[in-house]
Design a protein around this motif. Structure first.
Motif, mmCIF file in Angstrom:
data_model
loop_
_atom_site.group_PDB
_atom_site.id
_atom_site.type_symbol
_atom_site.label_atom_id
_atom_site.label_comp_id
_atom_site.label_asym_id
_atom_site.label_seq_id
_atom_site.Cartn_x
_atom_site.Cartn_y
_atom_site.Cartn_z
ATOM 1 N N THR A 172 0.836 -1.203 0.000
ATOM 2 C CA THR A 172 0.000 0.000 0.000
ATOM 3 C C THR A 172 0.872 1.256 0.000
ATOM 4 O OG1 THR A 172 -1.779 -1.144 1.170
ATOM 5 C CG2 THR A 172 -1.797 1.264 1.225
ATOM 6 N N LYS A 173 1.896 1.279 0.854
ATOM 7 C CA LYS A 173 2.800 2.421 0.917
ATOM 8 C C LYS A 173 3.574 2.584 -0.386
ATOM 9 C CE LYS A 173 3.485 2.224 5.938
ATOM 10 N NZ LYS A 173 4.472 1.922 7.018
ATOM 11 N N THR A 174 3.926 1.472 -1.009
ATOM 12 C CA THR A 174 4.637 1.525 -2.284
ATOM 13 C C THR A 174 3.790 2.228 -3.339
ATOM 14 O OG1 THR A 174 5.848 -0.510 -1.765
ATOM 15 C CG2 THR A 174 5.759 0.142 -4.086
ATOM 16 N N GLY A 175 2.496 1.912 -3.350
ATOM 17 C CA GLY A 175 1.594 2.585 -4.276
ATOM 18 C C GLY A 175 1.380 4.044 -3.926
ATOM 19 N N GLN A 176 1.273 4.347 -2.652
ATOM 20 C CA GLN A 176 0.992 5.718 -2.234
ATOM 21 C C GLN A 176 2.149 6.665 -2.530
ATOM 22 O OE1 GLN A 176 0.077 4.861 1.866
ATOM 23 N NE2 GLN A 176 -2.143 4.839 1.502
ATOM 24 N N HIS B 52 22.933 -2.156 1.191
ATOM 25 C CA HIS B 52 23.076 -0.728 0.922
ATOM 26 C C HIS B 52 22.200 -0.355 -0.280
ATOM 27 C CE1 HIS B 52 25.420 -1.066 -2.785
ATOM 28 N NE2 HIS B 52 26.214 -1.937 -2.196
ATOM 29 N N PRO B 53 21.900 0.945 -0.463
ATOM 30 C CA PRO B 53 21.014 1.373 -1.549
ATOM 31 C C PRO B 53 21.747 1.904 -2.784
ATOM 32 C CG PRO B 53 21.238 3.166 -0.005
ATOM 33 C CD PRO B 53 22.136 2.044 0.502
ATOM 34 N N ASN B 54 23.065 1.682 -2.885
ATOM 35 C CA ASN B 54 23.855 2.411 -3.868
ATOM 36 C C ASN B 54 23.944 1.739 -5.236
ATOM 37 O OD1 ASN B 54 24.764 4.607 -2.126
ATOM 38 N ND2 ASN B 54 25.821 2.976 -1.015
ATOM 39 N N ARG B 55 24.003 2.600 -6.254
ATOM 40 C CA ARG B 55 24.269 2.185 -7.628
ATOM 41 C C ARG B 55 25.598 2.799 -8.064
ATOM 42 N NH1 ARG B 55 20.833 1.644 -12.453
ATOM 43 N NH2 ARG B 55 22.310 -0.108 -12.462
ATOM 44 N N TYR C 97 28.242 7.824 -8.790
ATOM 45 C CA TYR C 97 27.437 6.839 -8.051
ATOM 46 C C TYR C 97 26.428 7.538 -7.138
ATOM 47 C CZ TYR C 97 30.263 7.719 -3.830
ATOM 48 O OH TYR C 97 30.867 8.293 -2.741
ATOM 49 N N TYR C 98 25.390 6.834 -6.764
ATOM 50 C CA TYR C 98 24.353 7.450 -5.941
ATOM 51 C C TYR C 98 23.487 6.379 -5.277
ATOM 52 C CZ TYR C 98 21.263 6.282 -9.854
ATOM 53 O OH TYR C 98 20.569 5.607 -10.821
ATOM 54 N N PRO C 99 22.801 6.742 -4.189
ATOM 55 C CA PRO C 99 21.831 5.820 -3.605
ATOM 56 C C PRO C 99 20.485 5.955 -4.305
ATOM 57 C CG PRO C 99 21.992 7.758 -2.226
ATOM 58 C CD PRO C 99 22.989 7.947 -3.351
ATOM 59 N N VAL C 100 19.808 4.837 -4.503
ATOM 60 C CA VAL C 100 18.425 4.923 -4.956
ATOM 61 C C VAL C 100 17.612 5.547 -3.831
ATOM 62 C CG1 VAL C 100 18.674 2.920 -6.461
ATOM 63 C CG2 VAL C 100 17.835 2.598 -4.106
ATOM 64 N N PRO C 101 16.437 6.103 -4.121
ATOM 65 C CA PRO C 101 15.634 6.704 -3.043
ATOM 66 C C PRO C 101 15.366 5.681 -1.950
ATOM 67 C CG PRO C 101 14.742 7.282 -5.189
ATOM 68 C CD PRO C 101 15.802 6.258 -5.445
ATOM 69 N N ASP C 102 15.781 6.001 -0.745
ATOM 70 C CA ASP C 102 15.612 5.045 0.355
ATOM 71 C C ASP C 102 14.780 5.617 1.499
ATOM 72 O OD1 ASP C 102 17.423 6.877 1.330
ATOM 73 O OD2 ASP C 102 18.846 5.387 2.079
ATOM 74 N N ASP C 103 13.978 6.649 1.171
ATOM 75 C CA ASP C 103 13.119 7.254 2.183
ATOM 76 C C ASP C 103 11.711 6.688 2.141
ATOM 77 O OD1 ASP C 103 12.603 8.313 -0.313
ATOM 78 O OD2 ASP C 103 12.115 10.323 0.434
ATOM 79 N N GLY C 104 11.512 5.614 1.394
ATOM 80 C CA GLY C 104 10.198 4.987 1.273
ATOM 81 C C GLY C 104 10.252 3.527 1.673
ATOM 82 N N PRO C 105 9.230 2.763 1.323
ATOM 83 C CA PRO C 105 9.166 1.358 1.730
ATOM 84 C C PRO C 105 10.308 0.510 1.174
ATOM 85 C CG PRO C 105 7.368 1.919 0.216
ATOM 86 C CD PRO C 105 7.988 3.193 0.639
ATOM 87 N N VAL C 106 10.790 0.806 -0.031
ATOM 88 C CA VAL C 106 11.902 0.017 -0.571
ATOM 89 C C VAL C 106 13.165 0.246 0.259
ATOM 90 C CG1 VAL C 106 13.431 -0.304 -2.551
ATOM 91 C CG2 VAL C 106 10.968 -0.132 -2.907
ATOM 92 N N GLY C 107 13.399 1.483 0.668
ATOM 93 C CA GLY C 107 14.541 1.766 1.534
ATOM 94 C C GLY C 107 14.439 1.016 2.850
ATOM 95 N N ASP C 108 13.233 0.992 3.443
ATOM 96 C CA ASP C 108 13.024 0.229 4.685
ATOM 97 C C ASP C 108 13.345 -1.249 4.465
ATOM 98 O OD1 ASP C 108 12.188 2.556 5.918
ATOM 99 O OD2 ASP C 108 10.045 2.148 5.625
ATOM 100 N N MET C 109 12.926 -1.782 3.318
ATOM 101 C CA MET C 109 13.183 -3.187 3.008
ATOM 102 C C MET C 109 14.681 -3.455 2.887
ATOM 103 S SD MET C 109 12.182 -5.334 -0.429
ATOM 104 C CE MET C 109 13.484 -4.482 -1.363
ATOM 105 N N LEU C 110 15.400 -2.565 2.179
ATOM 106 C CA LEU C 110 16.840 -2.773 2.001
ATOM 107 C C LEU C 110 17.563 -2.760 3.343
ATOM 108 C CD1 LEU C 110 17.523 -0.561 -1.145
ATOM 109 C CD2 LEU C 110 17.542 -3.050 -1.043
#
Length: 288
Positions: A56-60, A206-209, A187-200
């Motif tokens: 739900t949060k992923t969609g929101q 780490h969230p980095n590319r 290089y950079y981190p993917v957005p990690d302020d949402g549910p995917v960041g919580d999952m990682l």
């Protein structure tokens, strides 16, 4: 009632009467695997509700400029798996990788050789190369859709810009050659302020590319590829959070002192050059 744990799967399948055969095939497999997963881990009610809230949060949080579901797919390795299954290219063809969540359709069409990095931070980089068929023949009229973040890894969407930055579409002439000015990707981190960041974080990841420049390469009579070019000195090449790095896409970005660039213009700061040749498979090649 323990038997209900197993009979429910067949009950669900028995109620299906799909009109589309492929849809039916996919849903039957999905239901079976989902039910088997739940039985395998003995999923609790609290865990299932947490999963529902996560989706739900992923969609929101998803908007026209932030695709959290694509990010979820990427970080679970699903995007690259779907890509591998659907793009089994012949030997010698430039490899595919993930599209990523920052693609913005409709990049401006610019003359070959344009500077697409005006107004953004970053170290100057001059890209060049040629697009050919597998036999080395140049391809005329190739469309290259190019984009990247800035020199700190931020895309225009993240910066809140309504204007496309560091994006362009170029078309090659009859020699298949391309060249343009941009920046060395960072290089950079993917957005990690949402549910995917919580999952990682929960997974201990780490969230980095690593740094990369995106390309979509389209040519008449050839298979379109979605790909990146990665600087060989970038961090996280061996642990890209979206599993997108492939050996054939890692390129040496050569550093030069201030002076005359390949385009003939004078550059007052150190700059880089990146030369890469794309090889495209013909449309009639069957996936290997």
């Amino acid at each position: 009632m323990a038997s209900r744990e197993f009979s429910i799967t067949q009950d669900v399948l028995d109620r299906m009467h799909p009109e589309n055969e492929r849809f039916g095939t996919v849903m039957v497999s999905l239901i079976r695997h989902l039910h088997d997963f739940i039985r395998d881990v003995q999923l609790t009610e609290e865990e299932w509700m947490a999963a529902i809230q996560f989706l739900t949060k992923t969609g929101q949080i998803t908007t026209d400029k932030r695709q959290e579901f694509i990010l979820l797919s990427d970080t679970l390795g699903v995007s690259i798996l779907v890509d591998a299954i659907n793009h089994r290219l012949p030997e010698g063809a430039t490899e595919q990788t993930v599209l990523g969540p920052y693609y913005w359709e409709g990049a401006p069409r610019l003359p070959m050789g344009s500077d697409i990095a005006k107004g953004i931070k970053g170290e100057p980089c001059f890209f060049s190369g040629q697009v050919t068929s597998l036999d080395g023949s140049p391809i005329e009229g190739v469309e290259l859709d190019v984009w990247s973040g800035d020199g700190e890894g931020n895309y225009d969407m993240q910066l809140g810009s309504d204007e496309m930055l560091c994006r362009a579409t170029f078309t090659t002439g009859n020699d298949g050659k391309y060249w343009f000015r941009s920046i060395k990707p960072f290089y950079y981190p993917v957005p990690d302020d949402g549910p995917v960041g919580d999952m990682l974080r929960a997974m201990g990841r780490h969230p980095n590319r690593p740094g990369h420049t995106h390309f979509i390469v389209r040519a008449p009579g050839h298979k379109t590829i979605v790909t990146h070019l990665f600087p060989s000195d970038s961090p996280y090449l061996d642990s890209d959070t979206v599993f997108g790095v492939k050996e054939g896409l890692i390129v040496d970005f050569v550093r030069h002192e201030p002076g005359v660039a390949p385009t003939g213009e004078k550059v007052d700061v150190p700059f880089y050059t990146c030369e890469y040749h794309f090889q495209l498979a013909p449309l009639d090649v069957v996936n290997a």
